[in-house]
Design a protein around this motif. Structure first.
Motif, PDB file in Angstrom:
ATOM      1  N   LEU A 216      38.564  66.494  37.063  1.00  0.00           N
ATOM      2  CA  LEU A 216      38.291  65.296  36.277  1.00  0.00           C
ATOM      3  C   LEU A 216      39.416  64.264  36.426  1.00  0.00           C
ATOM      4  O   LEU A 216      40.592  64.588  36.293  1.00  0.00           O
ATOM      5  CB  LEU A 216      38.126  65.667  34.804  1.00  0.00           C
ATOM      6  N   ARG A 217      39.012  63.023  36.695  1.00  0.00           N
ATOM      7  CA  ARG A 217      39.976  61.937  36.844  1.00  0.00           C
ATOM      8  C   ARG A 217      39.842  60.881  35.748  1.00  0.00           C
ATOM      9  O   ARG A 217      40.817  60.202  35.439  1.00  0.00           O
ATOM     10  CB  ARG A 217      39.803  61.259  38.209  1.00  0.00           C
ATOM     11  N   VAL A 218      38.642  60.713  35.200  1.00  0.00           N
ATOM     12  CA  VAL A 218      38.392  59.701  34.163  1.00  0.00           C
ATOM     13  C   VAL A 218      37.738  60.377  32.970  1.00  0.00           C
ATOM     14  O   VAL A 218      36.722  61.068  33.121  1.00  0.00           O
ATOM     15  CB  VAL A 218      37.475  58.576  34.691  1.00  0.00           C
ATOM     16  N   LEU A 219      38.318  60.196  31.782  1.00  0.00           N
ATOM     17  CA  LEU A 219      37.757  60.750  30.552  1.00  0.00           C
ATOM     18  C   LEU A 219      37.767  59.674  29.476  1.00  0.00           C
ATOM     19  O   LEU A 219      38.823  59.113  29.159  1.00  0.00           O
ATOM     20  CB  LEU A 219      38.565  61.963  30.087  1.00  0.00           C
ATOM     21  N   MET A 220      36.583  59.368  28.944  1.00  0.00           N
ATOM     22  CA  MET A 220      36.452  58.438  27.829  1.00  0.00           C
ATOM     23  C   MET A 220      35.699  59.159  26.719  1.00  0.00           C
ATOM     24  O   MET A 220      34.585  59.638  26.942  1.00  0.00           O
ATOM     25  CB  MET A 220      35.675  57.181  28.241  1.00  0.00           C
ATOM     26  N   VAL A 221      36.315  59.240  25.535  1.00  0.00           N
ATOM     27  CA  VAL A 221      35.678  59.912  24.411  1.00  0.00           C
ATOM     28  C   VAL A 221      35.736  59.007  23.190  1.00  0.00           C
ATOM     29  O   VAL A 221      36.743  58.349  22.935  1.00  0.00           O
ATOM     30  CB  VAL A 221      36.333  61.278  24.103  1.00  0.00           C
ATOM     31  N   SER A 222      34.640  58.968  22.443  1.00  0.00           N
ATOM     32  CA  SER A 222      34.599  58.134  21.244  1.00  0.00           C
ATOM     33  C   SER A 222      35.100  58.905  20.037  1.00  0.00           C
ATOM     34  O   SER A 222      35.787  58.359  19.185  1.00  0.00           O
ATOM     35  CB  SER A 222      33.170  57.643  21.001  1.00  0.00           C
ATOM     36  N   GLU A 223      34.755  60.137  19.925  1.00  0.00           N
ATOM     37  CA  GLU A 223      35.209  61.023  18.867  1.00  0.00           C
ATOM     38  C   GLU A 223      34.718  62.412  19.212  1.00  0.00           C
ATOM     39  O   GLU A 223      33.774  62.565  20.000  1.00  0.00           O
ATOM     40  CB  GLU A 223      34.694  60.573  17.503  1.00  0.00           C
ATOM     41  N   PRO A 224      35.282  63.458  18.678  1.00  0.00           N
ATOM     42  CA  PRO A 224      36.434  63.479  17.782  1.00  0.00           C
ATOM     43  C   PRO A 224      37.736  63.556  18.577  1.00  0.00           C
ATOM     44  O   PRO A 224      37.719  63.741  19.783  1.00  0.00           O
ATOM     45  CB  PRO A 224      36.209  64.770  17.004  1.00  0.00           C
ATOM     46  N   LEU A 225      38.861  63.464  17.881  1.00  0.00           N
ATOM     47  CA  LEU A 225      40.146  63.687  18.526  1.00  0.00           C
ATOM     48  C   LEU A 225      40.371  65.190  18.667  1.00  0.00           C
ATOM     49  O   LEU A 225      40.379  65.915  17.683  1.00  0.00           O
ATOM     50  CB  LEU A 225      41.271  63.070  17.695  1.00  0.00           C
ATOM     51  N   LEU A 226      40.553  65.647  19.882  1.00  0.00           N
ATOM     52  CA  LEU A 226      40.787  67.063  20.102  1.00  0.00           C
ATOM     53  C   LEU A 226      42.187  67.434  19.621  1.00  0.00           C
ATOM     54  O   LEU A 226      43.150  66.708  19.868  1.00  0.00           O
ATOM     55  CB  LEU A 226      40.658  67.399  21.583  1.00  0.00           C
ATOM     56  N   ALA A 227      42.289  68.559  18.954  1.00  0.00           N
ATOM     57  CA  ALA A 227      43.598  69.037  18.511  1.00  0.00           C
ATOM     58  C   ALA A 227      44.445  69.461  19.700  1.00  0.00           C
ATOM     59  O   ALA A 227      45.673  69.426  19.645  1.00  0.00           O
ATOM     60  CB  ALA A 227      43.421  70.197  17.539  1.00  0.00           C
ATOM     61  N   ASP A 228      43.774  69.831  20.787  1.00  0.00           N
ATOM     62  CA  ASP A 228      44.493  70.245  21.983  1.00  0.00           C
ATOM     63  C   ASP A 228      43.671  69.838  23.195  1.00  0.00           C
ATOM     64  O   ASP A 228      42.455  69.994  23.215  1.00  0.00           O
ATOM     65  CB  ASP A 228      44.714  71.759  21.978  1.00  0.00           C
ATOM     66  N   LEU A 229      44.328  69.293  24.193  1.00  0.00           N
ATOM     67  CA  LEU A 229      43.645  68.847  25.398  1.00  0.00           C
ATOM     68  C   LEU A 229      43.926  69.844  26.511  1.00  0.00           C
ATOM     69  O   LEU A 229      45.091  70.157  26.782  1.00  0.00           O
ATOM     70  CB  LEU A 229      44.154  67.459  25.801  1.00  0.00           C
ATOM     71  N   PRO A 230      42.878  70.361  27.161  1.00  0.00           N
ATOM     72  CA  PRO A 230      43.106  71.324  28.242  1.00  0.00           C
ATOM     73  C   PRO A 230      43.924  70.720  29.380  1.00  0.00           C
ATOM     74  O   PRO A 230      44.065  69.498  29.484  1.00  0.00           O
ATOM     75  CB  PRO A 230      41.685  71.662  28.711  1.00  0.00           C
ATOM     76  N   LYS A 231      44.437  71.570  30.220  1.00  0.00           N
ATOM     77  CA  LYS A 231      45.230  71.109  31.354  1.00  0.00           C
ATOM     78  C   LYS A 231      44.321  70.437  32.371  1.00  0.00           C
ATOM     79  O   LYS A 231      43.495  71.091  33.019  1.00  0.00           O
ATOM     80  CB  LYS A 231      45.971  72.286  31.989  1.00  0.00           C
ATOM     81  N   LEU A 232      44.447  69.135  32.480  1.00  0.00           N
ATOM     82  CA  LEU A 232      43.649  68.348  33.426  1.00  0.00           C
ATOM     83  C   LEU A 232      44.638  67.660  34.369  1.00  0.00           C
ATOM     84  O   LEU A 232      44.983  66.495  34.194  1.00  0.00           O
ATOM     85  CB  LEU A 232      42.794  67.323  32.677  1.00  0.00           C
ATOM     86  N   LYS A 233      45.073  68.392  35.362  1.00  0.00           N
ATOM     87  CA  LYS A 233      46.196  67.926  36.178  1.00  0.00           C
ATOM     88  C   LYS A 233      45.857  66.726  37.049  1.00  0.00           C
ATOM     89  O   LYS A 233      46.768  66.056  37.554  1.00  0.00           O
ATOM     90  CB  LYS A 233      46.742  69.065  37.031  1.00  0.00           C
ATOM     91  N   HIS A 234      44.556  66.435  37.246  1.00  0.00           N
ATOM     92  CA  HIS A 234      44.172  65.282  38.058  1.00  0.00           C
ATOM     93  C   HIS A 234      43.759  64.075  37.222  1.00  0.00           C
ATOM     94  O   HIS A 234      43.417  63.030  37.791  1.00  0.00           O
ATOM     95  CB  HIS A 234      43.006  65.660  38.986  1.00  0.00           C
ATOM     96  N   LEU A 235      43.800  64.193  35.895  1.00  0.00           N
ATOM     97  CA  LEU A 235      43.342  63.102  35.040  1.00  0.00           C
ATOM     98  C   LEU A 235      44.266  61.888  35.171  1.00  0.00           C
ATOM     99  O   LEU A 235      45.474  61.993  35.020  1.00  0.00           O
ATOM    100  CB  LEU A 235      43.290  63.550  33.576  1.00  0.00           C
ATOM    101  N   ARG A 236      43.648  60.738  35.431  1.00  0.00           N
ATOM    102  CA  ARG A 236      44.419  59.505  35.612  1.00  0.00           C
ATOM    103  C   ARG A 236      44.062  58.422  34.593  1.00  0.00           C
ATOM    104  O   ARG A 236      44.825  57.476  34.412  1.00  0.00           O
ATOM    105  CB  ARG A 236      44.192  58.960  37.032  1.00  0.00           C
ATOM    106  N   TYR A 237      42.911  58.552  33.970  1.00  0.00           N
ATOM    107  CA  TYR A 237      42.447  57.512  33.037  1.00  0.00           C
ATOM    108  C   TYR A 237      41.924  58.203  31.781  1.00  0.00           C
ATOM    109  O   TYR A 237      41.010  59.023  31.853  1.00  0.00           O
ATOM    110  CB  TYR A 237      41.338  56.687  33.686  1.00  0.00           C
TER     111      TYR A 237
END
Length: 444
Positions: A216-237
């Motif tokens: 995954l390189r792009v992640l857009m979320v409206s809700e909810p706020l995650l208490a913990d975000l998994p390791k997404l080493k390629h995420l840029r946006y």
């Protein structure tokens, strides 16, 4: 006024192609372009086929968003950067930004994009072209239309889908198919959780899905706020937009491990949204925009050595900008920042600028301050502004004439060499008569 088909052909004819290109075009059949002979879609496809490869790729990527979706230029360019569409030989950050700007301008000139009159500063895809983009995406960019809460059937997603857009209430029904797409590049989750959905279940579903999205390189979320975000080493946006009032909240500390993250946009309607403690570890972060209704903590962001664009909007509890933001005991704050924007900081009273011994904002090129009614011009402001090509100050009554120099522009961002005199009340620029014609057709 020319019809869309006429405009398309005119744009095509303006393009610089050799004779062999046009011979190839003349031999094609309209039905080979996926439309009836003489149809509008065939005309639009002809226009699209003439685009360079990078323009084609960037245009089709916009099919991920709904028809009529309004977007800002800098945000869509950042998405293209995150997806790797602007990469190339010697692709440094500045080169990619220049390439993105060039692609956007060309698509706008060719009528694939147009200015959005309902929201100045944003753009949309004209109706015939958004259908073309969806047709050409062939399921690679897949948008799931919001379903009725009574429709509990499974949601099918094409195997070739690499970019998915869906409503958060459809997440559970789409999870089975999404979990099997291991090389997803973009995920956009919109909307608010309906009363009939279990918030905790959706949070868990989203978290489990993200664990498997290694590419995954792009992640857009409206809700909810995650208490913990998994390791997404390629995420840029990463864009987090929470419309519901959640009171106090914090971005997860795990965000600090997103070492490839280039863009972070956070919009939050609540009392306080705090940054994680080790936020300065985001060594690749170049663009930061924060737009909560209240306040967020932004301590030490001056230590972000790659940050190039910083937008602070509607932060009602922010009263001072000083060393706590630049970073304590450092020789240089915001060493790569090119663009700085303060907007609607209604309670901001003090902006502390250190003396010249501290290399603060050494590469700043653009400064915009609007609707900051309590802000007083810092003593060192003239030294900061004297060499800036672009300065925009509006509705800031306490930044008065004492801080203004003839080389500055107040009110409208025009080039310094085009300014003859400056007026601070009301806020606008006067231009020499010789320049009136030059700027007559320019929209600000």
């Amino acid at each position: 006024m020319a019809c869309p088909r006429q405009q398309t052909f005119c744009q095509a004819l303006r393009s610089d192609f050799n004779a062999n290109h046009w011979r190839g075009i003349s031999k094609r059949k309209m039905y080979q372009m996926g439309a009836e002979k003489g149809g509008l879609m065939a005309t639009l496809r002809l226009s699209h086929e003439q685009l360079p490869r990078d323009l084609k790729e960037c245009f089709v990527s916009c099919s991920l968003f709904p028809k009529g979706h309004a977007f800002r230029k800098e945000e869509i360019i950042r998405v293209w950067m995150a997806l790797g569409y602007l990469d190339g030989p010697g692709a440094g950050v500045q080169r990619m930004e220049d390439t993105g700007n060039s692609i956007f301008t060309q698509l706008l000139q060719r009528s694939f994009f147009k200015e959005n009159n309902e929201a100045p500063g944003t753009y949309i895809i004209p109706e015939p072209f958004d259908e073309l983009a969806e047709f050409l995406s062939s399921g690679e960019y897949f948008r799931i239309k919001k379903r009725s809460e009574f429709d509990d059937g499974p949601i099918n997603i094409p195997e070739r889908a690499r970019h998915v857009y869906l409503d958060i209430n459809d997440l559970a029904r789409a999870s089975g198919r999404l979990s099997r797409i291991t090389n997803l590049r973009s995920l956009v989750v919109v909307g608010q959780i309906s009363s009939g959905s279990q918030k905790s279940d959706l949070i868990q579903t989203l978290k489990e899905l993200l664990i498997g999205m290694k590419c995954l390189r792009v992640l857009m979320v409206s809700e909810p706020l995650l208490a913990d975000l998994p390791k997404l080493k390629h995420l840029r946006y990463l864009e987090i937009h929470v419309e519901e009032n959640y009171g106090n909240a914090s971005l997860p500390e795990s965000i600090c491990k997103l070492y490839q993250l280039q863009t972070l946009i956070r919009r939050f309607c609540g009392n306080k949204l705090s940054m994680p403690k080790n936020f300065k570890q985001l060594i690749s972060l170049q663009f930061l925009e924060t737009e909560p209704e209240a306040v967020c903590t932004i301590a030490d962001i001056g230590k972000l050595t790659s940050l190039k664009v910083l937008h602070l909007r509607q932060m009602r509890s922010l009263r001072r900008i000083g060393e706590e933001i630049y970073g304590q005991d450092i020789p240089s704050g915001f060493p790569q920042l090119h663009e700085l924007l303060f907007e609607g900081l209604r309670n901001l009273e003090e902006w502390f600028l250190p003396n010249r011994d501290i290399q603060l904002l050494p590469k700043l090129r653009s400064l915009s301050i609007t609707n900051c009614g309590k802000l007083k011009g810092p003593q060192a402001l003239p030294y900061l502004l004297e060499n800036l090509p672009s300065v925009f100050i509006k509705n800031c009554p306490n930044i008065g004439k004492d801080y203004i120099r003839p080389s500055m522009t107040i009110g409208k961002p025009i080039l310094k060499k085009d300014v003859e005199c400056i007026r601070t009340s009301p806020v606008y620029c006067q231009k020499p008569a010789s320049l009136k014609r030059k700027f007559a057709d320019r929209s600000w």
